[in-house]
Write a protein that holds these residues in place. Structure first.
Motif, PDB file in Angstrom:
ATOM      1  N   PHE A 101       0.827  -1.205   0.000  1.00 52.47           N
ATOM      2  CA  PHE A 101       0.000   0.000   0.000  1.00 52.47           C
ATOM      3  C   PHE A 101       0.865   1.260   0.000  1.00 52.47           C
ATOM      4  CE2 PHE A 101      -3.239  -2.965   1.799  1.00 52.47           C
ATOM      5  CZ  PHE A 101      -4.106  -2.884   0.730  1.00 52.47           C
ATOM      6  N   ALA A 102       1.964   1.252   0.731  1.00 55.76           N
ATOM      7  CA  ALA A 102       2.871   2.413   0.739  1.00 55.76           C
ATOM      8  C   ALA A 102       3.470   2.629  -0.643  1.00 55.76           C
ATOM      9  CB  ALA A 102       3.972   2.209   1.784  1.00 55.76           C
ATOM     10  N   ASP A 103       3.854   1.541  -1.321  1.00 65.65           N
ATOM     11  CA  ASP A 103       4.447   1.650  -2.664  1.00 65.65           C
ATOM     12  C   ASP A 103       3.454   2.188  -3.694  1.00 65.65           C
ATOM     13  OD1 ASP A 103       6.788   0.627  -1.635  1.00 65.65           O
ATOM     14  OD2 ASP A 103       6.546  -1.371  -2.516  1.00 65.65           O
ATOM     15  N   HIS A 104       2.178   2.037  -3.430  1.00 74.34           N
ATOM     16  CA  HIS A 104       1.156   2.461  -4.383  1.00 74.34           C
ATOM     17  C   HIS A 104       0.433   3.741  -3.950  1.00 74.34           C
ATOM     18  CE1 HIS A 104       1.937  -1.648  -5.644  1.00 74.34           C
ATOM     19  NE2 HIS A 104       1.460  -1.293  -6.822  1.00 74.34           N
ATOM     20  N   THR A 105       0.942   4.431  -2.955  1.00 76.88           N
ATOM     21  CA  THR A 105       0.303   5.647  -2.451  1.00 76.88           C
ATOM     22  C   THR A 105       0.157   6.696  -3.543  1.00 76.88           C
ATOM     23  OG1 THR A 105       1.137   5.242  -0.234  1.00 76.88           O
ATOM     24  CG2 THR A 105       0.481   7.492  -0.735  1.00 76.88           C
ATOM     25  N   TYR A 132      -2.777   5.908  -5.844  1.00 75.35           N
ATOM     26  CA  TYR A 132      -4.077   6.196  -5.253  1.00 75.35           C
ATOM     27  C   TYR A 132      -4.310   7.693  -5.088  1.00 75.35           C
ATOM     28  CZ  TYR A 132      -3.912   1.246  -4.101  1.00 75.35           C
ATOM     29  OH  TYR A 132      -3.807  -0.114  -4.166  1.00 75.35           O
ATOM     30  N   ALA A 133      -3.248   8.445  -4.801  1.00 81.79           N
ATOM     31  CA  ALA A 133      -3.379   9.893  -4.586  1.00 81.79           C
ATOM     32  C   ALA A 133      -3.795  10.619  -5.862  1.00 81.79           C
ATOM     33  CB  ALA A 133      -2.061  10.457  -4.062  1.00 81.79           C
ATOM     34  N   ASN A 134      -3.460  10.072  -7.022  1.00 82.29           N
ATOM     35  CA  ASN A 134      -3.756  10.737  -8.295  1.00 82.29           C
ATOM     36  C   ASN A 134      -5.094  10.333  -8.900  1.00 82.29           C
ATOM     37  OD1 ASN A 134      -1.335  12.217  -8.348  1.00 82.29           O
ATOM     38  ND2 ASN A 134      -0.235  10.393  -9.002  1.00 82.29           N
ATOM     39  N   TRP A 135      -5.811   9.469  -8.255  1.00 81.64           N
ATOM     40  CA  TRP A 135      -7.085   9.003  -8.784  1.00 81.64           C
ATOM     41  C   TRP A 135      -8.184   9.243  -7.751  1.00 81.64           C
ATOM     42  CZ3 TRP A 135      -7.247   7.340 -13.748  1.00 81.64           C
ATOM     43  CH2 TRP A 135      -6.024   7.040 -14.337  1.00 81.64           C
TER      44      TRP A 135
END
Length: 116
Positions: free
Chosen positions: A20-24, A27-30
């Motif tokens: 989840f940290a690697d994909h923050t 997620y922040a841009n969508w």
């Protein structure tokens, strides 16, 4: 008293938090992430609760292998640690029958009784 987490459980939790940290940034841009069970299944280790049933299938036995490199030594060690009869005994005690499995078994029995 709550049971203590095993090291494997702690490692799994750490890996999930890292994921989840690697994909923050993603997620922040969508505003919304479109997803379906097929995507979840492919991202999180190919496990899928088939048909939304509240049952344990024999698939649960292969889940620990999803993030693991399988080598000949690994397989040999695993086969020395757990016997086939012991595994089958566990499966019989813990795996739930589901509608799909029952239907397939009934179809096999019907084919057998018809001479097929």
């Amino acid at each position: 008293m709550q049971p203590q987490l095993t090291q494997k459980a702690k490692d799994f939790i750490t890996a999930m938090m890292k994921y989840f940290a690697d994909h923050t940034d993603f997620y922040a841009n969508w505003i919304r992430v479109q997803c379906c069970s097929d995507i979840i299944e492919s991202i999180f280790g190919r496990y899928k609760n088939k048909g939304g049933m509240k049952a344990i299938s024999a698939d649960v036995l292969s889940m620990p292998l999803y993030n693991r490199k399988i080598s000949v030594d690994f397989v040999q060690q695993a086969m020395r640690q757990v016997s086939g009869p012991r595994l089958d005994e566990w499966r019989c005690r813990n795996v739930c029958h589901n509608r799909y499995g029952i239907r397939k078994r009934m179809e096999r029995e019907l084919r057998k009784s018809d001479g097929g």
